[in-house]
Design a protein around this motif. Sequence first.
Motif, PDB file in Angstrom:
ATOM      1  N   ALA A 123      11.309   9.478   0.443  1.00 49.16           N
ATOM      2  CA  ALA A 123      10.399   8.461   0.783  1.00 49.16           C
ATOM      3  C   ALA A 123       9.836   8.277   2.077  1.00 49.16           C
ATOM      4  O   ALA A 123       8.620   8.079   2.207  1.00 49.16           O
ATOM      5  CB  ALA A 123      11.246   7.250   0.014  1.00 49.16           C
ATOM      6  N   ASP A 124      10.659   8.721   3.063  1.00 53.03           N
ATOM      7  CA  ASP A 124      10.111   8.575   4.517  1.00 53.03           C
ATOM      8  C   ASP A 124       8.788   9.589   4.558  1.00 53.03           C
ATOM      9  O   ASP A 124       7.821   9.024   5.070  1.00 53.03           O
ATOM     10  CB  ASP A 124      11.236   8.801   5.441  1.00 53.03           C
ATOM     11  CG  ASP A 124      11.622   9.976   5.488  1.00 53.03           C
ATOM     12  OD1 ASP A 124      11.473  10.894   4.467  1.00 53.03           O
ATOM     13  OD2 ASP A 124      12.785  10.411   6.175  1.00 53.03           O
ATOM     14  N   ALA A 125       8.948  10.704   3.999  1.00 52.05           N
ATOM     15  CA  ALA A 125       7.809  11.304   4.149  1.00 52.05           C
ATOM     16  C   ALA A 125       6.606  11.066   3.527  1.00 52.05           C
ATOM     17  O   ALA A 125       5.368  11.342   3.932  1.00 52.05           O
ATOM     18  CB  ALA A 125       8.192  13.028   3.750  1.00 52.05           C
ATOM     19  N   ALA A 126       6.907  10.543   2.480  1.00 52.42           N
ATOM     20  CA  ALA A 126       5.826  10.018   1.265  1.00 52.42           C
ATOM     21  C   ALA A 126       5.057   8.892   2.174  1.00 52.42           C
ATOM     22  O   ALA A 126       3.835   8.757   2.205  1.00 52.42           O
ATOM     23  CB  ALA A 126       6.466   9.391   0.147  1.00 52.42           C
ATOM     24  N   ASP A 127       5.965   7.868   3.122  1.00 52.25           N
ATOM     25  CA  ASP A 127       5.362   7.030   3.848  1.00 52.25           C
ATOM     26  C   ASP A 127       4.149   7.584   4.753  1.00 52.25           C
ATOM     27  O   ASP A 127       3.160   7.198   5.148  1.00 52.25           O
ATOM     28  CB  ASP A 127       6.420   6.179   4.493  1.00 52.25           C
ATOM     29  CG  ASP A 127       5.765   4.995   5.183  1.00 52.25           C
ATOM     30  OD1 ASP A 127       4.853   4.238   4.758  1.00 52.25           O
ATOM     31  OD2 ASP A 127       5.995   4.942   6.615  1.00 52.25           O
ATOM     32  N   ARG A 171       7.708   2.472  -3.384  1.00 50.61           N
ATOM     33  CA  ARG A 171       6.045   2.805  -2.798  1.00 50.61           C
ATOM     34  C   ARG A 171       5.659   4.021  -2.683  1.00 50.61           C
ATOM     35  O   ARG A 171       4.323   4.026  -3.188  1.00 50.61           O
ATOM     36  CB  ARG A 171       6.090   1.924  -1.298  1.00 50.61           C
ATOM     37  CG  ARG A 171       6.210   0.357  -1.075  1.00 50.61           C
ATOM     38  CD  ARG A 171       5.939   0.108   0.115  1.00 50.61           C
ATOM     39  NE  ARG A 171       6.895   0.499   1.120  1.00 50.61           N
ATOM     40  CZ  ARG A 171       7.896  -0.244   1.495  1.00 50.61           C
ATOM     41  NH1 ARG A 171       8.256  -1.313   1.010  1.00 50.61           N
ATOM     42  NH2 ARG A 171       8.913   0.386   2.513  1.00 50.61           N
ATOM     43  N   ALA A 172       6.641   4.945  -2.663  1.00 51.82           N
ATOM     44  CA  ALA A 172       5.991   6.325  -2.801  1.00 51.82           C
ATOM     45  C   ALA A 172       5.677   6.502  -3.944  1.00 51.82           C
ATOM     46  O   ALA A 172       4.613   7.330  -4.289  1.00 51.82           O
ATOM     47  CB  ALA A 172       7.226   7.259  -2.371  1.00 51.82           C
ATOM     48  N   ILE A 173       6.294   6.292  -5.017  1.00 47.96           N
ATOM     49  CA  ILE A 173       5.880   6.346  -6.616  1.00 47.96           C
ATOM     50  C   ILE A 173       4.735   5.926  -6.707  1.00 47.96           C
ATOM     51  O   ILE A 173       3.813   6.460  -7.523  1.00 47.96           O
ATOM     52  CB  ILE A 173       7.036   5.876  -7.476  1.00 47.96           C
ATOM     53  CG1 ILE A 173       8.366   6.760  -7.377  1.00 47.96           C
ATOM     54  CG2 ILE A 173       6.672   5.835  -9.055  1.00 47.96           C
ATOM     55  CD1 ILE A 173       9.442   6.040  -8.019  1.00 47.96           C
ATOM     56  N   ALA A 174       4.390   4.510  -6.193  1.00 44.54           N
ATOM     57  CA  ALA A 174       3.107   3.910  -6.509  1.00 44.54           C
ATOM     58  C   ALA A 174       1.918   4.598  -5.876  1.00 44.54           C
ATOM     59  O   ALA A 174       0.834   4.612  -6.593  1.00 44.54           O
ATOM     60  CB  ALA A 174       3.286   2.457  -6.022  1.00 44.54           C
ATOM     61  N   HIS A 175       2.020   5.327  -4.873  1.00 44.43           N
ATOM     62  CA  HIS A 175       0.868   5.671  -3.790  1.00 44.43           C
ATOM     63  C   HIS A 175       0.709   7.001  -4.167  1.00 44.43           C
ATOM     64  O   HIS A 175      -0.491   7.540  -3.991  1.00 44.43           O
ATOM     65  CB  HIS A 175       0.871   5.274  -2.501  1.00 44.43           C
ATOM     66  CG  HIS A 175       1.036   3.796  -2.109  1.00 44.43           C
ATOM     67  ND1 HIS A 175      -0.359   3.266  -2.016  1.00 44.43           N
ATOM     68  CD2 HIS A 175       1.804   3.021  -1.675  1.00 44.43           C
ATOM     69  CE1 HIS A 175      -0.011   2.170  -1.858  1.00 44.43           C
ATOM     70  NE2 HIS A 175       1.295   1.974  -1.532  1.00 44.43           N
ATOM     71  N   TYR A 194      12.127   2.822 -11.762  1.00 45.32           N
ATOM     72  CA  TYR A 194      11.424   2.045 -10.874  1.00 45.32           C
ATOM     73  C   TYR A 194      10.273   1.415 -11.292  1.00 45.32           C
ATOM     74  O   TYR A 194       9.369   1.777 -12.106  1.00 45.32           O
ATOM     75  CB  TYR A 194      10.871   3.115  -9.699  1.00 45.32           C
ATOM     76  CG  TYR A 194      12.151   3.483  -8.956  1.00 45.32           C
ATOM     77  CD1 TYR A 194      12.389   3.068  -7.666  1.00 45.32           C
ATOM     78  CD2 TYR A 194      12.778   4.665  -9.558  1.00 45.32           C
ATOM     79  CE1 TYR A 194      13.306   3.494  -6.687  1.00 45.32           C
ATOM     80  CE2 TYR A 194      14.107   4.836  -8.679  1.00 45.32           C
ATOM     81  CZ  TYR A 194      14.022   4.430  -7.247  1.00 45.32           C
ATOM     82  OH  TYR A 194      15.264   4.971  -6.853  1.00 45.32           O
ATOM     83  N   PRO A 195       9.854   0.027 -10.846  1.00 48.65           N
ATOM     84  CA  PRO A 195       8.663  -0.617 -11.447  1.00 48.65           C
ATOM     85  C   PRO A 195       7.461  -0.134 -11.362  1.00 48.65           C
ATOM     86  O   PRO A 195       6.534  -0.560 -12.174  1.00 48.65           O
ATOM     87  CB  PRO A 195       8.836  -1.989 -10.424  1.00 48.65           C
ATOM     88  CG  PRO A 195      10.212  -2.062 -10.022  1.00 48.65           C
ATOM     89  CD  PRO A 195      10.517  -0.703  -9.794  1.00 48.65           C
ATOM     90  N   SER A 196       7.007   0.821 -10.212  1.00 51.51           N
ATOM     91  CA  SER A 196       5.776   1.397 -10.015  1.00 51.51           C
ATOM     92  C   SER A 196       5.598   2.786 -10.856  1.00 51.51           C
ATOM     93  O   SER A 196       4.560   3.229 -10.775  1.00 51.51           O
ATOM     94  CB  SER A 196       5.395   1.582  -8.476  1.00 51.51           C
ATOM     95  OG  SER A 196       5.353   0.536  -7.738  1.00 51.51           O
TER      96      SER A 196
END
Length: 230
Positions: A123-127, A171-175, A194-196
Motif C-alpha cells: 500500500a505504501d507504493a500504491a500511495d 485507499r490503494a484498492i479504491a484508486h 475492504y469497503p472500497s
Amino acid sequence: MHIVSVALGGCLKGEPVRYGVTEDTGGHITYILGEMEALARRDDVEMAEIVTRRFDDPRLGTAHAQPEEWLGAKLVIRRIDSGDRRYLAKEALSADRDAFAEALIAELAQRERLPDLIHAHFADAADVARRVEDALGIPFVYTAHSLGMDKRRALARPSAAIDTRIEEEDRAIAHARAVIGSSRDECERQLTAYPSARIGKIHRLVPGVARRSGGCDDNPARELVAPFLR
C-alpha cells in the motif's frame, strides 16, 4: 509497453538476494523479480523497470547505493534518491514517502517518454503511484502481497499501526485501476472485505515456480515438510 514495478521496502536487487538479511527482505522480492523477468521476455514489452529506494549501507551490500542495476537488455532496477541514504525498515518508510514520491515524479518528468503503467507492491507504493498518476497521468495497478485485516484478527490487542495500514490498503484498492491477488482466498475473501473493493477490479494471477528438469533430488524437501502434513 514500458512497465514499472514500485516497491519501497527491503533490499531489492538482482539475484543472489540475501533473503532474510532484514525483516522486509522476503518473498515479494522473488515475486517482483520473477514478474519483471517474465515481462521482459515478451515481444510487446519494450522495458521492464523496477523502482525502489536508493540507500547506502555497506552491511547490506553495495548494490543498493547504485542508481541503476541492469539485469538484462530490457530489465533494470532503478534506485531513487530521496535524500535519505539510510536503510529504512517498513515501519520507518512513511517518514520518507513524501520525499521519495517527489523525487520519483521529478525523475519521470525529465524523460522523453513516460512509462505506460505502474505496478505498485504494497500500500505504501500504491500511495506513491497514486501521486505519480495525479502528477503525470500514469495509471497504476496494485498488489497487496499481505493484507492487514487478517493480521488484525490475529492480534491479541488493538493496534493503531495495523488500523493505519488497513486504511492505506483500502485507499490503494479504491484508486488502483486493477487489484491483483495470488489466490482464490485472497481475491474472493480477503480483498472483498475492504469497503472500497469492487469484484470487477480484482484479478487472480497465480504465481509460477521455476521447474528443474531431471536429476533433482527432492527427498530433502519432502523430509522438511513431512512433519507438517497429514
